[in-house]
Design an enzyme around this catalytic site. Structure first.
Site, PDB file in Angstrom:
ATOM      1  N   SER A 198      -6.647   0.161  -4.789  1.00 50.63           N
ATOM      2  CA  SER A 198      -5.502  -0.390  -4.066  1.00 50.63           C
ATOM      3  C   SER A 198      -5.725  -0.263  -2.571  1.00 50.63           C
ATOM      4  O   SER A 198      -6.402   0.659  -2.100  1.00 50.63           O
ATOM      5  CB  SER A 198      -4.220   0.349  -4.446  1.00 50.63           C
ATOM      6  OG  SER A 198      -4.226   1.670  -3.936  1.00 50.63           O
ATOM      7  N   ASP A 199      -5.164  -1.198  -1.819  1.00 50.95           N
ATOM      8  CA  ASP A 199      -5.014  -0.948  -0.393  1.00 50.95           C
ATOM      9  C   ASP A 199      -4.039   0.211  -0.253  1.00 50.95           C
ATOM     10  O   ASP A 199      -3.300   0.553  -1.176  1.00 50.95           O
ATOM     11  CB  ASP A 199      -4.508  -2.203   0.328  1.00 50.95           C
ATOM     12  CG  ASP A 199      -4.882  -2.217   1.802  1.00 50.95           C
ATOM     13  OD1 ASP A 199      -5.160  -1.137   2.363  1.00 50.95           O
ATOM     14  OD2 ASP A 199      -4.888  -3.304   2.401  1.00 50.95           O
ATOM     15  N   TRP A 200      -4.022   0.824   0.909  1.00 48.99           N
ATOM     16  CA  TRP A 200      -3.266   2.059   1.102  1.00 48.99           C
ATOM     17  C   TRP A 200      -1.761   1.786   0.985  1.00 48.99           C
ATOM     18  O   TRP A 200      -1.185   1.060   1.779  1.00 48.99           O
ATOM     19  CB  TRP A 200      -3.632   2.668   2.446  1.00 48.99           C
ATOM     20  CG  TRP A 200      -4.803   3.606   2.371  1.00 48.99           C
ATOM     21  CD1 TRP A 200      -4.854   4.869   2.907  1.00 48.99           C
ATOM     22  CD2 TRP A 200      -6.080   3.411   1.737  1.00 48.99           C
ATOM     23  NE1 TRP A 200      -6.073   5.458   2.625  1.00 48.99           N
ATOM     24  CE2 TRP A 200      -6.842   4.591   1.901  1.00 48.99           C
ATOM     25  CE3 TRP A 200      -6.643   2.366   1.005  1.00 48.99           C
ATOM     26  CZ2 TRP A 200      -8.131   4.750   1.390  1.00 48.99           C
ATOM     27  CZ3 TRP A 200      -7.931   2.511   0.497  1.00 48.99           C
ATOM     28  CH2 TRP A 200      -8.657   3.684   0.689  1.00 48.99           C
TER      29      TRP A 200
END
Length: 867
Positions: A286-288
């Site tokens: 995932s992106d943050w």
């Protein structure tokens, strides 16, 4: 049903049907579900690494597998993202992921490389590879396992999109080739590359709810990028197919929604397109804080949650212990967690991390030598956290070369190259000089002070130094016995006029900045407000040009700007675009200005006369009440030069354009059909979902006795054998049918998609069908590089006039001729058939074009009929 935010934050079995969205307006598109999540099988070059991954994962306990899938929390360890460890099996510290696509963020004694958009301007596969390898070497030497780059999302639908500079070009073929070469370079250095941001992450505004609310917009869901299947395949998915075919180890899913389903729990984009169709064998991270559910994201194809906590430093996680609960209560099949762990370890072995690994020798959170082990909570050992390892090697030379090779000469009326004999040289503009706060004086480069060599956001690195244009040119002039007069305040127009009137040559430096949406600079919320120059740049140009008949303009920008009102001023004798060239900025531009480097770069985007020339504007206001803003990609595949061609609009500078200090001719086009094989759709079924190891009882996964618990640290262990109590989910106990999609937990053999069958898609897509050759001649008096470009007309009534398919960068001495030969694959000539769900070469007549830009194509010929 929607949970409240708090309910979602504590649930382990949150709403799993991530692709079923009930929009506020019934005409809004929804993303169709695709389940189950495909399991990796070690196809192609992945076989050996996959087998090793299977062997080690088979020895892991459930909590050890979960530890690999979940970050330990923001600022909990050295890196911006770090998984848990498996010390029992020799993984003594968690996998370290660190920004960025152009160098190491939050570190020191590292290099600051040119941005991706500059690599695109070189049109040079070798330079793309070498830059990737050099970055990989630096990441490896710092003890980083995963480089969070390169980027092909945003692709560049919007010329004013905030992060287009992190990627390459709005053309999918140009981006795809350079994306793949960068990945190969990074991974050949022993570091896992991350292809991002997958997918349709084309603007910054409304990408995150909390961020948008901080800017005063009361939305409850992030923006949805709504796209049709044909456009997805032929434009936005194209470079990611190249990345998968190149063997990329990780893919980062994006913040935005795709057809009203979040990017990190979208089963259509993750399960179907990426894993089933493209045959991706690595892991999806995932992106943050782009992770929005527990069970839902797991079943939809997410493999690693970063940074592990739901919001930074909140100590809560959708996964971690909640993943353990999900497996024990049966909502997440054990084979799905096995597959996550296998995918992660396969990438680990494929690039050789087991051979090269050293612990991270830096801290992202302080430049001090000593600090707490867990910086977010000031806990753990007080220890040495920075070893100050210099990882720069000799990379400055490559950075300088890429910088000069990416400088596009847009106009030249006999002004360049400079002779070095100019007696008085004026240097004008803040963009020529230093940031008075220092090159790293603005956090995440979030300002526009001094020369622009890097834009802002997480896609940045720390400068080890920054050679400004003023410094490099002044050194050049003084060495040659001349006089130099810099005026580097954009408000000093009177002084500029005075100096310009006396100068042999007036060098004007201007810029336009942009970046990530968590920073706003002068009202630009990541995305640009307009395509004009910053800090009074147009007025600086006009002032100098009105007093000097030899004005040379150098532009540092994140993408296209509007130049129509001044580019044809007769006193402006040359214009150059230098992009974001990194630490050697001044030296790179001086090499071009003084003729040590003959410019060969070609613009990787189109320069329009107005913002309206590019089509639809950014979505800058909520258009769906308090719900997800809707961004309909109604232009289809018609972005950048394709859109200009469709409208028959003449740009100022077309895609692929760039001048040289010499000239080139094109002749003798030859087109020859090859004996390519017939297209064979993939058939058959996969094997059943493999399971590795066994699952014990809840008592086997309790928090270990005697282990000191770190505040807010994300652990995989349970607090209680009562799974409901351990999960803290107020909705615990729902029937599976209420929230688990049909077939999502089915581990039986699954049909292989026709367009699938290997990493990158059906292998027969990449068979060569046509050979094309042309003769390129240097007709001038200076040695230089030329970039031949091959375009194809696919022939259909709703197709672009031409699309780029092949290119190269060729060195030619004066008078020298070379025959450039390339091939066209089945993929190059095919369209995506939505009904057939496969690639098809249509019956329409096709043509091939070769030349020096998208509008200068002197060679053309019909293509033979192939299938």
């Amino acid at each position: 049903m929607r949970f409240s935010w708090l309910e979602v934050a504590v649930t382990a079995a949150s709403l799993a049907n991530a692709n079923v969205c009930i929009p506020l307006f019934p005409w809004y598109v929804s993303s169709p579900p695709f389940y189950p999540s495909p399991w990796a099988n070690g196809q192609g070059e992945w076989a050996e690494a996959h087998q090793r991954a299977v062997e080690i994962v088979s020895q892991m306990t459930l909590t050890e597998k979960v530890n690999l899938t979940t970050g330990t929390g923001w600022m909990m360890e050295e890196c911006v993202g770090q998984t848990g460890s498996v010390p029992r099996l020799g993984i003594n510290w968690g996998l370290c992921g660190q920004d960025s696509p152009l160098g190491i963020r939050f570190s020191d004694l590292n290099s600051a490389f040119p941005a991706g958009i500059n690599v695109a301007a070189t049109w040079d596969k070798t330079l793309a590879y070498l830059r990737g390898k050099a970055m990989g070497e630096e990441f490896n030497d710092k003890g980083i396992d995963i480089q969070l780059g390169p980027a092909a999302g945003p692709l560049g639908k919007y010329p004013d999109g905030g992060r287009i500079w992190e990627g390459f070009s709005p053309d999918p073929a140009l981006t795809g080739v350079l994306f793949a070469e960068t990945i190969k370079g990074i991974q050949d250095a022993g570091v896992i590359a991350t292809a991002k941001h997958y997918i349709l992450n084309e603007q910054e505004q409304f990408r995150q709810v909390a961020e948008a609310q901080g800017y005063g917009y009361n939305i409850t869901e992030t923006l949805s990028s709504n796209v049709d299947d044909k456009t997805m395949h032929e434009l936005y998915l194209w470079p990611f197919a190249d990345a998968v075919r190149a063997g990329v180890g990780a893919i980062m899913c994006s913040y935005n929604q795709i057809n009203n389903s979040y990017g990190c729990q979208n089963s259509q984009t993750l399960n179907k397109l990426l894993k089933a169709e493209l045959g991706f064998q690595g892991f999806v991270m995932s992106d943050w804080s782009a992770h929005h559910s527990g069970v839902g994201a797991a079943l939809a194809g997410l493999d690693m949650s970063m940074p592990g906590d739901i919001s930074f430093d909140d100590g809560l996680s959708f996964w971690g212990a909640n993943m353990t609960v999900g497996v024990l209560n049966g909502t997440i099949p054990a084979w799905r967690v096995d597959d996550m762990a296998v995918r992660i370890m396969t990438a680990y072995y494929k690039v050789g991390r087991d051979r090269l690994r050293v612990p991270p020798n830096f801290s992202s959170w302080t430049r001090d030598e000593y600090g707490y082990e867990h910086a977010a909570v000031s806990e753990g050992a007080w220890k040495k956290v920075n070893d100050f390892v210099n990882v720069q090697r000799d990379h400055a030379q490559l950075i300088r070369e890429v910088g000069s090779a990416s400088t596009v000469l847009l106009k030249n009326v006999g002004a360049l190259p400079l002779t070095g004999k100019e007696r008085k040289v004026g240097i004008f503009g803040e963009d020529a000089g230093s940031n008075p706060w220092g090159p790293n004086g603005c956090e995440n480069r979030g300002c526009d002070n001094g020369t622009l060599a890097m834009a802002w956001g997480s896609g940045t690195a720390e400068f080890p130094y920054l050679v400004t244009p003023e410094q490099a040119i002044q050194s050049e002039v003084i060495k040659n016995g001349g006089n130099v007069f810099p005026v580097t305040h954009n408000g000093a127009l009177t002084q500029m006029a005075n100096i310009a009137s006396q100068s042999s040559v007036s060098l004007v430096f201007v810029n336009a900045d942009a970046g990530e949406g968590f920073i706003s600079v002068d009202g630009n919320i990541g995305d640009r407000k307009n395509l004009t120059l910053w800090k009074n740049g147009e007025e600086v140009i006009k002032t100098v040009a009105s007093h000097s008949n030899n004005t040379v303009v150098v532009i540092h920008s994140v993408g296209p700007i509007l130049v129509d009102e001044w580019h044809d001023n007769p006193n402006i004798t040359a214009i150059l675009w230098a992009g974001l060239p990194g630490q050697e900025s001044g030296n790179s531009i001086a090499d071009v200005l003084y003729g040590r480097v003959n410019p060969s770069a070609k613009t990787p985007f189109t320069w329009g006369k107005t913002r309206e020339s590019y089509g639809a504007p950014l979505v800058t206001k909520p258009n769906n009440g308090n719900g997800a803003p809707q961004d309909d990609f109604s232009e289809g595949v018609f972005i950048d030069y394709r859109y200009f061609d469709k409208r028959n609009e003449t740009p100022v500078y077309e895609f692929g354009f760039g001048l040289s200090y010499t000239s080139f001719g094109y002749s003798h086009l030859r087109v020859q059909p090859l004996n390519g094989s017939t297209y064979v759709p993939a058939t058959g079924t996969t094997g059943p979902a493999p399971a590795y190891g066994s699952i014990g009882s809840a008592a086997d996964y309790l928090f270990p006795e005697g282990l000191k618990r770190i505040t807010k640290f994300i652990y995989p262990w349970l607090n209680s054998t009562d799974l409901k109590a351990s999960s803290a989910d107020p909705n615990y106990g729902w029937e599976d049918s209420e929230y688990i999609p049909e077939a999502a937990t089915d581990g039986s053999p699954q049909p292989i998609l026709k367009a699938g069958g290997a990493p990158g898609g059906n292998p027969t897509l990449y068979h060569d069908l046509v050979k094309v050759s042309a003769t390129i001649t240097n007709t001038g008096n200076v040695a230089g590089y030329e970039v031949p470009q091959l375009y194809v007309s696919l022939g259909g009534p709703n197709e672009p006039r031409v699309v780029l398919r092949k290119f190269d960068r060729i060195h030619l001495a004066p008078g020298e001729q070379k025959v450039w030969t390339t091939t066209l694959t089945r993929r190059d000539l095919a369209n995506w058939d939505v009904e057939a769900q496969d690639w098809v070469i249509t019956k329409y007549p096709k043509r091939v074009y070769v030349g020096s830009s998208s509008r200068k194509l002197p060679l053309r010929a019909p293509l033979p009929r192939v299938q």
